[in-house]
Design an enzyme around this catalytic site. Structure first.
Site, mmCIF file in Angstrom:
data_model
loop_
_atom_site.group_PDB
_atom_site.id
_atom_site.type_symbol
_atom_site.label_atom_id
_atom_site.label_comp_id
_atom_site.label_asym_id
_atom_site.label_seq_id
_atom_site.Cartn_x
_atom_site.Cartn_y
_atom_site.Cartn_z
ATOM 1 N N SER A 320 0.625 -1.354 -0.030
ATOM 2 C CA SER A 320 0.040 -0.060 -0.034
ATOM 3 C C SER A 320 0.805 1.250 0.108
ATOM 4 O O SER A 320 1.169 1.639 -1.008
ATOM 5 C CB SER A 320 -1.135 -0.100 1.250
ATOM 6 O OG SER A 320 -0.376 -0.127 2.395
ATOM 7 N N ASP A 331 8.780 5.276 -11.047
ATOM 8 C CA ASP A 331 8.326 5.924 -12.209
ATOM 9 C C ASP A 331 8.847 7.011 -12.794
ATOM 10 O O ASP A 331 9.045 7.448 -14.183
ATOM 11 C CB ASP A 331 6.737 5.926 -12.252
ATOM 12 C CG ASP A 331 5.970 4.646 -12.448
ATOM 13 O OD1 ASP A 331 6.657 3.765 -12.560
ATOM 14 O OD2 ASP A 331 4.497 4.886 -12.465
ATOM 15 N N LYS A 345 -1.601 -3.628 -3.481
ATOM 16 C CA LYS A 345 -2.596 -3.131 -2.792
ATOM 17 C C LYS A 345 -2.879 -1.736 -3.255
ATOM 18 O O LYS A 345 -2.107 -0.794 -2.787
ATOM 19 C CB LYS A 345 -2.772 -3.463 -1.236
ATOM 20 C CG LYS A 345 -3.886 -2.710 -0.700
ATOM 21 C CD LYS A 345 -3.887 -2.916 0.968
ATOM 22 C CE LYS A 345 -5.210 -2.364 1.418
ATOM 23 N NZ LYS A 345 -5.361 -0.873 1.428
#
Length: 444
Positions: A320, A331, A345
């Site tokens: 999470s 990214d 999650k």
């Protein structure tokens, strides 16, 4: 706050989630309630039942409620008579199971109190970390936490806890001892300690203790000065502790960083965004989408505390909020990610306190990484996948002091990558102002 990477006892994410916080004031009764209904249900177990239904009805991320007739669920719930709160709690849990969402869950008052204690990043106690020593089979102090009653009283690592308020700790588990040691702020506790063959009785007054979720130290790896930071959960104090760690290590002239998120079950969404901004000057961090399709983009805001090379360590228990941070760094090509596939999650919860002291966590949104990737049930794939063998896992579990050393294969691989400087430097993106999070938007 230079400390080792020893493990300490934490509540498990599967039971109560990772770190979250109580919400701001919420409406406990939906607009559909009439005054007569409110009067009829006031102080009745049915009141909590319908409050839970109302909150799910107004906030749950899936407007189709897992293909359930949610109005019929309410009718069924209110058609029953509940002789006790416990009976009502059973009915609530059965109704929530129809959503097939393990993260939308009801907590009785004891569970909710445990949750809020954890997510606040504070406990009321004396401020020690302890373990059951494998050799002596005795409860042993690992550390007295900074500015705690224990540290002020002179409790040291290695002290054996022989009795708590006169109760022998022989064959006592760590969790049971923790329950005895914790208590209301301002109350007194007596410990009998064993030290160098002598017994010492100490009276201490319990206080609010900030639980350290960040540990860090400077490591000399060949000709590199590496700042090693381990983040165990995203509690309410995690971001300020992370900032202190980075500033301290910057002052020690490190030339690269390793951020260890292995075993981190998650925490506050806001904390993950704040910590991402300490490593990123520009770029997206996370995008959330709620039931109405509303998108909220959280971005970096030129507040990075360092631009030095960074490696992030993850595993299957990095979940999470850990995945939000890892996804943002990966990214944006800000870090090289080393380890194994993360948990997967990608859901956001809101947490509400109910009048009887119980609580409800409701899934309110889905999140995506800056590149728009949905990691739910998939996780994040590391740039460098490195599985530990069963023998290596056993060695690290039985010798936590080896974590974050050259005897830790994933850490060693991260150091090798940093030494080769084989990953991209942070990209330069247009600056965007971050959108603010609501107080009850949480990730755990």
């Amino acid at each position: 706050m230079n400390s080792s990477a020893k493990n300490h006892s934490l509540l498990q994410v599967a039971m109560i989630g990772g770190a979250i916080a109580t919400t701001a004031t919420v409406s406990l009764f939906g607009p559909a309630w009439t005054r007569s209904v409110r009067a009829a249900l006031q102080d009745s177990p049915k009141a909590v039942v319908d409050q839970v239904w109302q909150l799910v009805n107004s906030e749950y991320v899936d407007g189709k409620f897992n293909q359930q007739d949610w109005l019929a669920v309410r009718k069924n719930l209110l058609s029953k008579e509940y002789s006790s709160k416990e009976e009502a709690y059973v009915a609530i849990r059965e109704a929530l199971q129809k959503l097939n969402d393990p993260y939308t869950r009801f907590m009785d008052p004891q569970q909710f109190e445990a949750l809020t204690n954890q997510t606040s990043g504070e406990v009321s106690g004396i401020g020690i970390r302890m373990e059951l020593n494998e050799t002596t089979k005795r409860l042993t102090v690992l550390e007295a936490i900074e500015n705690s009653p224990a540290l002020k009283a002179g409790i040291k690592a290695g002290d054996e806890i022989l009795a708590i308020d006169g109760k022998s700790t022989q064959q006592m588990k760590v969790d049971d001892a923790s329950k005895l040691i914790r208590g209301k702020e301002g109350t007194v506790i007596t410990l009998r300690l064993g030290r160098s063959g002598n017994n010492i009785d100490l009276k201490l007054t319990r206080a609010k203790i900030e639980v350290p979720t960040v540990t860090y130290n400077l490591k000399q790896e060949g000709n590199r000065r590496v700042g090693y930071i381990r983040l165990r959960e995203f509690s309410a104090h995690a971001s300020e502790q992370m900032a202190r760690a980075i500033r301290k290590l910057n002052g020690q002239k490190v030339d690269s960083y390793v951020l260890d998120l292995r075993g981190n079950p998650g925490g506050l969404l806001q904390a993950s965004v704040e910590i991402a901004r300490m490593w990123l000057d520009d770029g997206g961090i996370v995008r959330t989408v709620n039931r109405q399709g509303f998108n909220e983009d959280m971005k970096a805001n030129r507040t990075a505390l360092t631009k030095l090379p960074l490696a992030v360590l993850v595993d299957g228990n990095s979940a999470s909020a850990s995945e939000i941070l890892t996804g943002a760094l990966k990214d944006n090509k800000r870090a090289v990610v080393v380890g194994t596939q993360t948990f997967g999650k990608a859901l956001v919860q809101s947490v509400h306190e109910l009048p009887d002291g119980s609580g409800l966590a409701v899934t309110i949104a889905h999140y995506y990484t800056p590149k728009g990737t949905d990691i739910n049930h998939k996780g994040i794939t590391p740039d460098i996948k490195l599985e530990l063998t069963e023998a290596q896992e056993r060695q690290l579990a039985s010798n936590p002091q080896l974590i974050g050393t050259q005897n830790d294969p994933q850490y060693a691989r991260a150091i090798a990558v940093l030494s080769n400087n084989t990953f991209a430097t942070p990209p330069i993106n247009p600056t965007n102002q971050p959108m603010r999070l609501g107080a009850n938007e949480l990730k755990f």
